[in-house]
Design an enzyme around this catalytic site. Structure first.
Site, PDB file in Angstrom:
ATOM      1  CG  ASP A  46      48.135  32.578  38.899  1.00 18.52           C
ATOM      2  OD1 ASP A  46      48.919  31.629  39.060  1.00 18.52           O
ATOM      3  OD2 ASP A  46      47.427  33.042  39.822  1.00 18.52           O
ATOM      4  CD  GLU A 117      46.587  30.350  43.940  1.00 17.04           C
ATOM      5  OE1 GLU A 117      46.767  31.013  44.987  1.00 17.04           O
ATOM      6  OE2 GLU A 117      47.367  30.386  42.971  1.00 17.04           O
ATOM      7  CD  GLU A 188      52.475  25.873  44.373  1.00 19.76           C
ATOM      8  OE1 GLU A 188      51.444  26.092  43.710  1.00 19.76           O
ATOM      9  OE2 GLU A 188      53.528  26.541  44.253  1.00 19.76           O
TER      10      GLU A 188
END
Ligand code: KIV
Length: 294
Positions: A46, A117, A188
């Protein structure tokens, strides 16, 4: 072509100590380049909201937009595993939504896996998806869809004890997504020693972005790696080429040659000629008999 990369291959790569290579792509030509270069995983992320659409965050990206890009990428990719990102609110509202929308990425987007996520709060959703054989790549640490909770795109897991981005929470998220059935997890924006600890403790592969060298693999955004994105450049990005600058100078040259009349030249132009010349230049296809008009 080397053999197609599958979901179980990533597990085998972790076990063999072979680093997993992943990169984003958003359309047909970029997918061809990434695939032919030999990436193991192509992610239609995204991040396209930022690097393709010019938005400030990934939040407005829709499922239809991700599917549109996945279809283009699927046509350009032959070997890499294709993972489609689930955009904000396509999986958080209900499990039914998550199933339907992940299913669309597989059916309409030709993806082989989805990424979403979140850690502990997403464990039930991951369980629901994997129970119907939709492979899930989890994504924890700095999760860009949580930009407002985090107060920006901030490194997570630095502090111990209480606090929203604490180390123990990231670790617990990692354990939860593995336990729920994720086949891999993106780490991340976390400290490299935390990423190392997670990589050692999990049996599934970790794919790092801004998480240091100890992860089982690495992922970068195509536009960052090639210098095609003018926005914020994160500390963890290594830019391997400046394609944006090369493109700009090629375009400037074209514009100036149009303006000074040196493009197109004689060899780039068509000429009236003999029937033989026409046939040599265009082949038989252009000999179109005109319809008779009475
Ligand atoms: O959306 C994306 O491209 C991602 C990667 C940066 C991991 O989530």
């Amino acid at each position: 072509m080397e053999r197609k990369v599958t979901v179980p291959d990533l597990q085998r790569m972790k076990e063999a100590g072979t680093k997993i290579t992943a990169l984003t792509a958003y359309d047909f030509p970029f997918a061809q380049i990434v695939d032919q270069a030999g990436a193991d995983v192509i992610l239609v992320g995204d991040t396209l909201g930022m690097v393709v659409q010019g938005l400030d965050t990934t939040l407005p990206v829709t499922l239809d937009e991700i599917i549109y890009h996945c279809r283009m990428v699927a046509r350009g990719r032959k070997r890499a595993l294709l993972v489609g990102d689930m955009p904000f609110l396509s999986y958080q509202v209900s499990r039914e939504d998550a199933l339907r929308n992940a299913g669309r990425l597989i059916k309409e987007g030709a993806c082989e896996a989805v990424k979403l996520e979140g850690g502990i709060p997403m464990a039930d959703t991951i369980r629901a998806l994997t129970s119907v054989d939709i492979p899930v790549m989890a994504h924890i640490g700095l999760t860009p869809q949580s930009v407002h909770r985090m107060g920006g795109h901030k490194v997570q897991g630095r502090k111990r004890g209480r606090g929203p981005g604490q180390r123990e929470r990231v670790l617990a998220d990692a354990m939860a997504v593995e336990e729920a059935g994720a086949f891999a997890v993106v780490l991340e924006g976390i400290p490299l020693d935390l990423a190392e600890e997670i990589t050692l403790r999990l049996t599934i592969p970790t794919i790092g972005i801004g998480a240091g060298v100890h992860c089982d693999g690495q992922v970068l955004v195509y536009h960052d790696l090639l210098g095609l994105y003018d926005g914020h450049k994160a500390k963890f990005v290594r830019q391997y080429a400046d394609i944006g600058a090369q493109m700009k100078s090629a375009i400037e040259k074209y514009l100036s040659e149009v303006r000074d009349g040196s493009f197109p030249n004689d060899g780039e132009s068509f000429h009236m000629g003999t029937a033989e010349d026409v046939k040599r230049l265009y082949g038989d296809a252009v000999v179109v008999p005109m319809p008779k008009v009475n």
